[in-house]
Scaffold this active site. Structure first.
Site, PDB file in Angstrom:
ATOM      1  N   CYS A 109     -12.017  40.762 -26.129  1.00  0.00           N
ATOM      2  CA  CYS A 109     -12.274  41.127 -24.575  1.00  0.00           C
ATOM      3  C   CYS A 109     -10.838  41.777 -24.277  1.00  0.00           C
ATOM      4  CB  CYS A 109     -12.406  39.840 -23.695  1.00  0.00           C
ATOM      5  SG  CYS A 109     -12.988  40.081 -22.160  1.00  0.00           S
ATOM      6  N   CYS A 127     -16.899  32.369 -22.350  1.00  0.00           N
ATOM      7  CA  CYS A 127     -17.523  32.451 -21.007  1.00  0.00           C
ATOM      8  C   CYS A 127     -19.220  33.175 -21.140  1.00  0.00           C
ATOM      9  CB  CYS A 127     -16.975  33.677 -20.263  1.00  0.00           C
ATOM     10  SG  CYS A 127     -16.635  35.384 -20.885  1.00  0.00           S
TER      11      CYS A 127
END
Length: 402
Positions: free
Chosen positions: A130, A226
Site C-alpha cells: 500500500c 484494513c
C-alpha cells in the site's frame, strides 16, 4: 559534518513540537504541503501541527475499499468512519480537504496481489504494498499536481539530510518505528516526503491532539489488515480466488509431509498455514513439529523439527537501495555487512550481502534466522549506524541452514 539531531520531544510542549515539525520539514514557512490524512490520530496531528507551524496545508484522504464493509470493522482505516473523521478534523484545523476514490487502484495493486501471494505459498505484507503503490506513488503524483513542495504523513520514521543524501532512519520512538513497512520508498520519493512525527513519541502525539482540540485524541490505532473483515484472510481469498479457479490451487487439499518424506496427514489448503506454525497441524509423531515450507505445486505442507526452520540465505526480489553504494548489486559485490530484519516484530540480525553463481544479489545470515517465509520483506540496516535504513527487498526464496 554530521548535523546535530533534532531533540526528542519528551513532553507535549506545543512550541517544541512545532519547532520539531519545522526542522523535519526543512522548507520555508508558507510552503504548500499535502498532508495524507487517514482519519487516525497520527496523520491528523501532522496536519494540525503543519498548519500551526505556518505552512499552507492541503489535506488528502484516500478511500481505499468499500465503505459498508469498513463501517462493520473496528480498527480499520481509509474508509467509512475514518474518512468522516478526517473531513471533520480538516474543518476543525481550518484547511482544505479532498477525498480521492482509489478503490480500484487499491484492489489491483494490493488486494489482488495479497490473494495471489498466499496462493503461491507466500506470506505477504500488504501494508508495504500500500505504501509502495497507492500512497507513495499515486498520491505523490497528486501532491505534485496540487503544486505542493512536499507531502507529509503520520508514519513513525525519520528522514534526515546527511551530506548530500537524504537518509531514512528509524524513529525516536522505537516501539512505534515503521521503517520495516517503508523500506521500498525510493530515494526520489524520500526527497519529497516528510515525516513530522519522527521525534515525537506516541503518548505525546495524543497529548498534542488534546491540546489542539481534536476529537480523535483518544481514537484507537488501526490494527490488523484494513481490508480483511474480522482478520479472516481465508474468507477474502475464497471470494477472490475460489477453489477450482485457475489461481486457486492454494485452497486445494493435499498432504502434510515430514522433511524426511513421510506423509503424516492431510490438509484442506496451504493458505491456512504459515511458516513457523506449530499449532493446528493435527499430526502427532512424538516430537514438536513446525511448518517449514509450503509447496503450492505439489499441494504439500512440509513440516519438521524446530532446527529445520533455520534459514541460512535469502534470494530477494524487487530490490530497493538507499545506501551509499550506487546500487544493491554494487553493495552485494563488495560483500557489504548489514543487519537484516525479516519481520516487523523481530530485531535485525547480522548478515552479509553477496552475489550468487549467476551474479544475482543474495543475503547470507551470519548465524541463521528462524521462520523466514517467501513474500515477507527483508529490510536492511547499517551495522555501523543501526538507525539507518539501507533498503531491502521481498523474499523470493530461502535456503535452509541445515
Amino acid at each position: 559534518m554530521t548535523p546535530c539531531p533534532v531533540p526528542v520531544i519528551e513532553d507535549a510542549d506545543m512550541a517544541a513540537a512545532i519547532a520539531a515539525v519545522r526542522d523535519s520539514v526543512g522548507l520555508p514557512v508558507g510552503s504548500r504541503i499535502v498532508a495524507a490524512m487517514s482519519g487516525g490520530v497520527d496523520s491528523t496531528v501532522v496536519a494540525a501541527l503543519l498548519h500551526q507551524a505556518g505552512y499552507e496545508v492541503i489535506g488528502v484522504t484516500l478511500q481505499l475499499y468499500d465503505h459498508g464493509a469498513a463501517l462493520k470493522k473496528s480498527g480499520a482505516c481509509c474508509a467509512g468512519q475514518d474518512i468522516h473523521d478526517a473531513r471533520v478534523a480538516a474543518e476543525k484545523i481550518g484547511i482544505p480537504h479532498y477525498v480521492l476514490d482509489y478503490e480500484s487502484r487499491f484492489k489491483d495493486s494490493v488486494i489482488e496481489e495479497f490473494a495471489d501471494s498466499y496462493l503461491r505459498g507466500e506470506t505477504p505484507v500488504p501494508c508495504i504494498r500500500c505504501n509502495q503503490t497507492v500512497k507513495f506513488r499515486d498520491l505523490l503524483d497528486v501532491a505534485r499536481d496540487l503544486g505542493a513542495e512536499a507531502m507529509a504523513t503520520g508514519h513513525y520514521v525519520e528522514r534526515e539530510l546527511r551530506g548530500n543524501q537524504v537518509q531514512m532512519r528509524r524513529a525516536a520512538d522505537k516501539a512505534r518505528d515503521q521503517s520495516y513497512f517503508l523500506f521500498a520508498t525510493t530515494q526520489e520519493q524520500l526527497d519529497y516526503l516528510r515525516f513530522p512525527l519522527a521525534r515525537i513519541p506516541k503518548p505525546q502525539v495524543r497529548d498534542l491532539a488534546r491540546q489542539l482540540g481534536l476529537r480523535i485524541a483518544h481514537k484507537p490505532d488501526s490494527q490488523d489488515i484494513c481490508f480483511v473483515p474480522e482478520g479472516k484472510y481465508t474468507n477474502l481469498i475464497d471470494r477472490l480466488r475460489p477453489a477450482g479457479h485457475a489461481k486457486g490451487s492454494g485452497r486445494d487439499a493435499g498432504d502434510i509431509v515430514h522433511i524426511d518424506g513421510r506423509v503424516l496427514g492431510q490438509h484442506d489448503g496451504i493458505i491456512s498455514y504459515t511458516i513457523g506454525q506449530r499449532r493446528g497441524l493435527n499430526v502427532a509423531v512424538g516430537e514438536p513439529l513446525f511448518v517449514v515450507r509450503l509447496d503450492p505445486v505439489k499441494k504439500q505442507v512440509i513440516v519438521g523439527p524446530r532446527e529445520a526452520l533455520l534459514t541460512g540465505a535469502l534470494a530477494l526480489k524487487e530490490l530497493n537501495w538507499l545506501g551509499d553504494d550506487d546500487s544493491f548489486a554494487a553493495a552485494a559485490a563488495k560483500k557489504t555487512d548489514v543487519l537484516a530484519r525479516v519481520r516487523s516484530t523481530r530485531p535485525p540480525v547480522p548478515a552479509q550481502l553477496d552475489l550468487d553463481s549467476a551474479g544475482q544479489p543474495i543475503m547470507r545470515f551470519m548465524a541463521g534466522e528462524e521462520g523466514v517465509a517467501p513474500g515477507q520483506a527483508c529490510v536492511l540496516y547499517d551495522p555501523e549506524d543501526t538507525d539507518r535504513v539501507l533498503g531491502g527487498g521481498f523474499i523470493a526464496r530461502t535456503v535452509a541452514l541445515i
